[in-house]
Scaffold this active site. Sequence first.
Site, PDB file in Angstrom:
ATOM      1  N   HIS A  17       7.976  -0.731  -1.127  1.00 34.10           N
ATOM      2  CA  HIS A  17       7.122  -1.896  -1.349  1.00 34.10           C
ATOM      3  C   HIS A  17       7.657  -2.774  -2.482  1.00 34.10           C
ATOM      4  O   HIS A  17       7.743  -2.327  -3.627  1.00 34.10           O
ATOM      5  CB  HIS A  17       5.706  -1.426  -1.692  1.00 34.10           C
ATOM      6  CG  HIS A  17       4.649  -2.442  -1.429  1.00 34.10           C
ATOM      7  ND1 HIS A  17       3.314  -2.229  -1.732  1.00 34.10           N
ATOM      8  CD2 HIS A  17       4.708  -3.681  -0.880  1.00 34.10           C
ATOM      9  CE1 HIS A  17       2.615  -3.288  -1.380  1.00 34.10           C
ATOM     10  NE2 HIS A  17       3.441  -4.186  -0.866  1.00 34.10           N
TER      11      HIS A  17
ATOM     12  N   TYR B 179      -3.095  -1.624  -2.688  1.00 31.94           N
ATOM     13  CA  TYR B 179      -4.267  -2.359  -2.231  1.00 31.94           C
ATOM     14  C   TYR B 179      -5.546  -1.703  -2.747  1.00 31.94           C
ATOM     15  O   TYR B 179      -6.024  -0.706  -2.199  1.00 31.94           O
ATOM     16  CB  TYR B 179      -4.306  -2.444  -0.707  1.00 31.94           C
ATOM     17  CG  TYR B 179      -3.082  -3.071  -0.075  1.00 31.94           C
ATOM     18  CD1 TYR B 179      -2.282  -3.962  -0.778  1.00 31.94           C
ATOM     19  CD2 TYR B 179      -2.717  -2.759   1.238  1.00 31.94           C
ATOM     20  CE1 TYR B 179      -1.159  -4.535  -0.190  1.00 31.94           C
ATOM     21  CE2 TYR B 179      -1.593  -3.336   1.827  1.00 31.94           C
ATOM     22  CZ  TYR B 179      -0.823  -4.213   1.104  1.00 31.94           C
ATOM     23  OH  TYR B 179       0.291  -4.775   1.677  1.00 31.94           O
TER      24      TYR B 179
END
Length: 315
Positions: A138, A54
């Site tokens: 992830h 992010y």
Amino acid sequence: MRTRDLAGLALTEIGFGAAGLGNLYRAIDDETSQRCVDAAWEGGIRYFDTAPHYGLGLSERRLGAALAGRPREEFVVSTKVGRLLVPRVPPRDRDDEMFEVPGDLTREWGFEPGAVRRSVEESLERTGLGYLDIALVHDPDVSGEPDALERGLEALLALRAEGVVRAVGVGTNDAVTAAVALERYDIDTVMLAGQYTLLRNDGFDRVRAAAGDRRVVLAGVFNSGILARPQVPEAATFDYEPAPRAQLDRAREIAAMAARHGATLPQLAVELPLRQECVASVVLGMQTETEVRENLGLLARPRFSAWTELPELGL
């Protein structure tokens, strides 16, 4: 705010999704980021989710700065492994993904033990936290790396055994990946995005069965926007693309039904997953104080009681 137990951790029913702190789609400044986290804290949120992905680390840095000085035992943080941040040569002006940040870094897949350990250590450095509560592999399903799920989870399980992290699991948009992880490995949880919503139940039943007495975290419950407002605009998005007519029509039917009972579409979108005993928290993306207050307001309303009408809408 009420909490639910996940592997001995108290997760608030609403979790703070910190991708927006990494300038997802649009840039915000540090002050806006701080006020956003402050508003979440004041509203009772104590579970925060971030990732190196992010904003090329910006989300982790901002979240850590915003939480600095708060009692560490009073909040839970999850972050992710699988994407290492490395210098981009030559650098670009902007990131080539969804984040409005400089492109001096890039993401490099890494699921072997050394890469996973390094990812955890670098996340601790960026956040300034003394320890991580939850670490998730992830997006192994989209990495293209052979055996990414197996290698990533085995590395995290080793770190859990060492006490480096408290709980481990997988963060994914794919229900099959989440279910397989729960079926095959002694993990604590999964974070599944966008697959159990008012408009979709894509494999969640298998995930729920695989979880057993473990709890999971759900994200993406607005399906990227179509369920985020009481009224569904024609330009609404579904999974980050223009919403198909069938989905627009279904969302509007549900919105009309909610309104008849004094509720709203986003309220139902959040309440639906929380009706599942196996769900520990619903993570909502937040980038401004206004978004935080709107999300908190969804649980402040009287709980919706007409769920029996949903089957009539084909849900």
